[in-house]
Design an enzyme around this catalytic site. Structure first.
Site, PDB file in Angstrom:
ATOM      1  N   LYS A 108       4.804   3.508   4.853  1.00 46.97           N
ATOM      2  CA  LYS A 108       6.192   3.393   4.371  1.00 46.97           C
ATOM      3  C   LYS A 108       7.133   3.014   5.511  1.00 46.97           C
ATOM      4  CE  LYS A 108       5.527   6.758   0.671  1.00 46.97           C
ATOM      5  NZ  LYS A 108       5.927   8.076   0.103  1.00 46.97           N
ATOM      6  N   GLU A 135      -5.366  11.867  -3.329  1.00 46.66           N
ATOM      7  CA  GLU A 135      -4.229  12.237  -2.480  1.00 46.66           C
ATOM      8  C   GLU A 135      -4.242  13.731  -2.147  1.00 46.66           C
ATOM      9  OE1 GLU A 135       0.029  11.563  -3.776  1.00 46.66           O
ATOM     10  OE2 GLU A 135      -0.288   9.712  -2.646  1.00 46.66           O
ATOM     11  N   HIS A 163     -22.156  -1.763 -18.438  1.00 44.61           N
ATOM     12  CA  HIS A 163     -22.504  -3.166 -18.199  1.00 44.61           C
ATOM     13  C   HIS A 163     -21.871  -3.695 -16.924  1.00 44.61           C
ATOM     14  CE1 HIS A 163     -24.187  -3.351 -22.295  1.00 44.61           C
ATOM     15  NE2 HIS A 163     -23.196  -2.508 -22.572  1.00 44.61           N
TER      16      HIS A 163
HETATM   17  O1  LIG Z   1       8.295  10.617  -6.770  1.00 41.23           O
HETATM   18  P1  LIG Z   1       8.479   9.831  -5.505  1.00 41.23           P
HETATM   19  O2  LIG Z   1       9.162  10.599  -4.437  1.00 41.23           O
HETATM   20  O3  LIG Z   1       9.115   8.509  -5.781  1.00 41.23           O
HETATM   21  O4  LIG Z   1       7.001   9.548  -4.907  1.00 41.23           O
HETATM   22  C1  LIG Z   1       6.147   8.718  -5.642  1.00 41.23           C
HETATM   23  C2  LIG Z   1       4.739   8.876  -5.118  1.00 41.23           C
HETATM   24  O5  LIG Z   1       4.651   8.458  -3.737  1.00 41.23           O
HETATM   25  C3  LIG Z   1       3.861   9.400  -3.019  1.00 41.23           C
HETATM   26  O6  LIG Z   1       4.727  10.201  -2.259  1.00 41.23           O
HETATM   27  C4  LIG Z   1       2.873   8.704  -2.108  1.00 41.23           C
HETATM   28  O7  LIG Z   1       3.518   7.702  -1.415  1.00 41.23           O
HETATM   29  C5  LIG Z   1       3.148  10.223  -4.065  1.00 41.23           C
HETATM   30  O8  LIG Z   1       2.706  11.464  -3.579  1.00 41.23           O
HETATM   31  C6  LIG Z   1       4.209  10.315  -5.110  1.00 41.23           C
HETATM   32  O9  LIG Z   1       3.696  10.723  -6.363  1.00 41.23           O
END
Ligand SMILES: O=P(O)(O)OC[C@H]1O[C@](O)(CO)[C@@H](O)[C@@H]1O
Length: 420
Positions: free
Chosen positions: A401, A272, A293
């Protein structure tokens, strides 16, 4: 913690000369990151001045419960899992107190199974989300909260929220939950040394003081200007040079089961942070000796597109002798077998010109795990400077998202594609 790297692996490897020839590029990367710390843009290195007294209260409070449930995603939970398993070891719930469960996905079976294993009335719940808006975290928490509302009087006392805003913060303020927050300039995947990790871990018997002292030892080393004395800068440089030699997969191969979840934490951190603008080195976690393995054939005879980092533990917390009768395998400690296998794998990769680096921990404890985690945070931060990307954001994950929320609003559970 010692870091060794195989010098001069021919055209496939990294030589001291290669590093010396990089000249200012390394120093510019180091200075670039130190500048971000100085101007307050990046805050994870400031987490080490934590007041350990912050957690005395919840540590005491924990004694009223029999279970801990941690709900989160990505950087909000992976570091906690890595340290919990790295220190408390495998099969903890079979012998440990309190029993601990992690809800880190939207898989219905996992959530239902965990709910059948715990008594929510006796469960201290950490719900962790920096944004406060992560779907999976909110979905799991809504289920737990709904059950609590029906079954547990003053259920709010069971909940500790660690968040900076969004829907979760509103819920926490309205419900009067115990509330911790995360410094805004600490990206989620760099937040394990903040309340995100330290609050739940302090209730799981982890020696936070030792963990932080390990990170502080590493912090001093990672501020050294000389790349040959700075483990994070050295490892960042090696991975960068390897990337330029088309090694676009970074294999991490701990020879200790307790470090498997550490590998899961590393995956998010490396992928990331660096996977941007068409750049990125794919993290691949293997576990020694078992993945000899399953993956070693590919590492040895597949595409020469990998750099391998071994993590070796010299002394295990427990050991046991084999009782071989047949063959020449007489009595060995299992630790001797696994560590011979690590060296044999390292030697055969080197013979096949597969570049590899080795990190040696004398033993795996809070100090050395704190050093290891912090080293990788610094390595990733330096790598962002070398690769020319921002190691601290993750813009590309937002599209999925938005699409998910839209599909859910339209009642489309994955059965038909929608126009973009
Ligand atoms: O802590 P949050 O805002 O729930 O985000 C959880 C995770 O989702 C992300 O934003 C990626 O979707 C990560 O960078 C982060 O660690």
């Amino acid at each position: 913690m010692i870091m060794q790297w195989t010098d001069v692996l021919g055209a496939e490897g990294v030589s001291t000369k290669d590093i010396e020839n990089m000249g200012n590029e390394i120093e510019n990367a180091r200075m670039g990151f130190m500048e971000k710390i100085k101007n307050g843009e990046i805050g994870f290195t400031n987490l080490l001045n934590v007041d350990l007294g912050n957690y005395d209260e919840i540590k005491k409070y924990m004694e009223e419960f029999d279970y801990i449930l941690i709900i989160g995603m990505g950087g909000s939970i992976l570091g906690t899992e890595a340290i919990h398993e790295g220190i408390n070891g495998l099969y903890y719930n079979e012998h440990g107190f309190p029993k601990v469960y992690f809800l880190d996905n939207s898989d219905p079976e996992k959530t239902c199974r965990v709910l059948n294993l715990i008594d929510l009335e006796k469960t201290l719940i950490f719900v962790v989300s920096k944004s406060g808006n992560t779907l999976e975290t909110l979905a799991n928490f809504s289920i737990i909260k709904n059950i609590l509302e029906k079954k547990v009087k003053n259920y709010e006392k069971n909940i500790i929220a660690i968040t900076n805003g969004g829907y979760l913060k509103k819920l926490a303020e309205k419900g009067g939950y115990i509330l911790f927050n995360i410094p805004e300039n600490v990206s989620g995947r760099y937040s394990v040394f903040s309340d995100v990790g330290l609050a739940p871990l302090s209730c799981l018997g982890i020696n936070i003081k030792e963990l932080i002292s390990g990170a502080k030892i590493m912090d001093k080393l990672c501020k050294k200007e000389d790349v040959f004395e700075n483990p994070a800068l050295m490892s960042a440089t090696i991975h960068y040079l390897m990337y330029k030699k088309r090694k676009n997969i970074s294999v991490i191969m701990p020879y200790a089961e307790r470090l498997y979840k550490f590998g899961m934490w590393y995956r998010q951190l490396w992928a990331e942070s660096l996977g941007k603008d068409g750049i990125g080195q794919t993290p691949l976690v293997s576990l020694g000796a078992k993945d000899q393995h399953s993956l070693l054939q590919l590492y040895m005879d597949g595409p020469k597109d990998k750099i391998v980092t071994f993590i070796r533990v010299n002394t295990f917390s427990e050991d046991i002798k084999t009782e071989y009768g047949e063959g020449n395998l007489n009595m060995h400690n299992l630790s001797e077998i696994i560590n011979s296998e690590q060296l044999a794998t390292e030697m055969s990769l080197t013979n096949h010109k597969v570049p590899n680096v080795k990190i040696i921990l004398e033993e795996l404890n809070e100090t050395t795990l704190g050093m290891l985690l912090y080293m990788y945070e610094m390595q990733t931060a330096f790598s962002g400077e070398l690769f020319g990307v921002n190691s601290f954001d993750q813009p590309a994950v937002e599209e999925e998202k938005k699409l998910t929320w839209r599909l859910l609003e339209e009642g489309n559970y994955g059965n038909k594609r929608i126009s973009k």
